[in-house]
Design a protein around this motif. Structure first.
Motif, PDB file in Angstrom:
ATOM      1  N   GLY A   1       0.817  -1.214   0.000  1.00 35.84           N
ATOM      2  CA  GLY A   1       0.000   0.000   0.000  1.00 35.84           C
ATOM      3  C   GLY A   1       0.845   1.255   0.000  1.00 35.84           C
ATOM      4  O   GLY A   1       0.562   2.215  -0.725  1.00 35.84           O
TER       5      GLY A   1
ATOM      6  N   GLU B   1      -5.455   1.971  -1.633  1.00 33.84           N
ATOM      7  CA  GLU B   1      -6.625   1.831  -0.766  1.00 33.84           C
ATOM      8  C   GLU B   1      -6.959   0.352  -0.544  1.00 33.84           C
ATOM      9  O   GLU B   1      -7.247  -0.077   0.579  1.00 33.84           O
ATOM     10  CB  GLU B   1      -7.823   2.548  -1.388  1.00 33.84           C
ATOM     11  CG  GLU B   1      -9.097   2.432  -0.564  1.00 33.84           C
ATOM     12  CD  GLU B   1     -10.313   2.963  -1.300  1.00 33.84           C
ATOM     13  OE1 GLU B   1     -11.292   3.326  -0.628  1.00 33.84           O
ATOM     14  OE2 GLU B   1     -10.287   3.008  -2.552  1.00 33.84           O
TER      15      GLU B   1
ATOM     16  N   PHE C   1      -4.185  -1.411   1.694  1.00 30.70           N
ATOM     17  CA  PHE C   1      -4.308  -1.054   3.111  1.00 30.70           C
ATOM     18  C   PHE C   1      -5.523  -1.757   3.729  1.00 30.70           C
ATOM     19  O   PHE C   1      -5.487  -2.178   4.889  1.00 30.70           O
ATOM     20  CB  PHE C   1      -4.433   0.460   3.281  1.00 30.70           C
ATOM     21  CG  PHE C   1      -3.153   1.212   3.023  1.00 30.70           C
ATOM     22  CD1 PHE C   1      -1.958   0.797   3.593  1.00 30.70           C
ATOM     23  CD2 PHE C   1      -3.140   2.343   2.217  1.00 30.70           C
ATOM     24  CE1 PHE C   1      -0.767   1.483   3.359  1.00 30.70           C
ATOM     25  CE2 PHE C   1      -1.957   3.039   1.975  1.00 30.70           C
ATOM     26  CZ  PHE C   1      -0.774   2.604   2.550  1.00 30.70           C
ATOM     27  N   GLY C   2      -6.577  -1.876   2.939  1.00 31.56           N
ATOM     28  CA  GLY C   2      -7.757  -2.586   3.420  1.00 31.56           C
ATOM     29  C   GLY C   2      -7.460  -4.054   3.681  1.00 31.56           C
ATOM     30  O   GLY C   2      -7.925  -4.636   4.673  1.00 31.56           O
TER      31      GLY C   2
ATOM     32  N   ARG D   1      -4.952   4.259   4.994  1.00 28.53           N
ATOM     33  CA  ARG D   1      -6.091   4.159   4.075  1.00 28.53           C
ATOM     34  C   ARG D   1      -6.915   5.443   4.119  1.00 28.53           C
ATOM     35  O   ARG D   1      -7.428   5.906   3.089  1.00 28.53           O
ATOM     36  CB  ARG D   1      -6.965   2.956   4.427  1.00 28.53           C
ATOM     37  CG  ARG D   1      -8.063   2.714   3.392  1.00 28.53           C
ATOM     38  CD  ARG D   1      -8.843   1.454   3.662  1.00 28.53           C
ATOM     39  NE  ARG D   1      -9.662   1.557   4.863  1.00 28.53           N
ATOM     40  CZ  ARG D   1     -10.496   0.608   5.277  1.00 28.53           C
ATOM     41  NH1 ARG D   1     -10.597  -0.525   4.585  1.00 28.53           N
ATOM     42  NH2 ARG D   1     -11.208   0.758   6.377  1.00 28.53           N
TER      43      ARG D   1
ATOM     44  N   THR E   1      -5.219   7.906   2.006  1.00 30.09           N
ATOM     45  CA  THR E   1      -5.408   7.543   0.598  1.00 30.09           C
ATOM     46  C   THR E   1      -6.793   7.947   0.117  1.00 30.09           C
ATOM     47  O   THR E   1      -6.965   8.443  -1.006  1.00 30.09           O
ATOM     48  CB  THR E   1      -5.222   6.026   0.407  1.00 30.09           C
ATOM     49  OG1 THR E   1      -3.946   5.639   0.924  1.00 30.09           O
ATOM     50  CG2 THR E   1      -5.301   5.649  -1.061  1.00 30.09           C
TER      51      THR E   1
ATOM     52  N   ASP F   1     -12.510   6.356   8.622  1.00 30.14           N
ATOM     53  CA  ASP F   1     -11.230   5.706   8.937  1.00 30.14           C
ATOM     54  C   ASP F   1     -10.462   6.470  10.014  1.00 30.14           C
ATOM     55  O   ASP F   1      -9.876   5.862  10.924  1.00 30.14           O
ATOM     56  CB  ASP F   1     -10.375   5.590   7.671  1.00 30.14           C
ATOM     57  CG  ASP F   1     -10.725   4.364   6.842  1.00 30.14           C
ATOM     58  OD1 ASP F   1     -11.537   3.541   7.314  1.00 30.14           O
ATOM     59  OD2 ASP F   1     -10.191   4.224   5.728  1.00 30.14           O
TER      60      ASP F   1
END
Length: 246
Positions: free
Chosen positions: A98, A111, A114-115, A131, A134, A147
């Motif tokens: 990420g 994104e 990171f998820g 995230r 992002t 987030d």
């Protein structure tokens, strides 16, 4: 506290076990990496990964080595390749992927990575805040706010708390401005449409008036010409001209 201690002991034991099981070529590559000999480390890690049972940590080291050599594309490829292998640290590999994708401007990919890092470890706060950052780049402001707020739940004592709260306030204000701008846009579009319809109707009425006027004038001219026509011989002038052909 006991849970954290047990986890730490287990993790240290896990690393020690890894070191025993995957010694030799891995150790040599790791030594080159820690000595900041990245070109040499890359060659050694690539060679080590060709062995039957390579150390799963090699993917992270190799990806970082490529990154240090400013070869982000290969670094990203290695991190993602590592996520497909058994016993690798999916959380860290996706997190690093990420970060690389973000640095390359691949925000949609970043994104997602990171998820996936957070999915591998729901308590991984760093993946959550990255995230969020992002999603700001992607203009997903509401999701970014969520987030940031979730990060503060995981890290209530974060040193970045004040800045994060400031960011949340800015994003909320921006959302309100966007909503107001959207409302103004809708109102303006409705006004323009109404004005266009009014002008179109006026043009239609003007066209009908012009058509009616032309018809009236044409009818008037038709009547005038008809008045000059005679059915009898009264008033007919006679001419005595002789026409000769030589």
């Amino acid at each position: 506290m006991k849970y954290k201690l047990r986890f730490t002991v287990f993790f240290v034991f896990f690393l020690s076990l890894m070191a025993v099981l995957f010694a030799d070529s891995f150790t040599e590559a790791e030594d080159a990496f820690r000595a900041n000999k990245m070109s040499e480390a890359i060659v050694l890690f690539e060679k080590h990964l060709q062995e039957p049972n390579p150390n799963p940590l090699s993917y992270n080291f190799l990806g970082l080595a490529y990154y240090q050599r400013d070869d982000k594309k290969k670094a990203l490829d290695v991190f993602l390749r590592g996520t497909e292998k058994p016993l690798t640290d999916k959380r860290l590999l996706y997190y690093n992927a990420g970060n690389i994708a973000f640095s390359m401007g691949l925000y949609t990919d970043a994104e997602r990575y990171f998820g996936l890092a957070k999915s591998a470890d729901p308590q991984f706060a760093s993946a959550l805040i990255n995230r969020a950052n992002t999603r700001v780049k992607l203009a997903k402001l509401l999701l970014a706010i969520e987030d940031y707020q979730a990060y503060l739940v995981l890290e209530p004592l974060s040193q970045q708390r004040a800045k994060i709260e400031q960011m949340i306030a800015l994003l909320e204000n921006e959302l309100e401005n966007q909503i107001s701008a959207e409302e103004r846009r809708v109102i303006e579009e409705a006004r323009i449409k109404e004005e266009q319809e009014r002008l179109a109707e006026k043009e239609k009425e003007d066209a009908l008036r012009r058509q009616k006027l032309m018809e009236e004038i044409a009818a008037s001219l038709q009547n005038t010409e008809s008045a000059n026509l005679r059915a009898g011989t009264d008033g007919v002038m006679e001419y005595d001209y002789e026409f000769e052909l030589d």
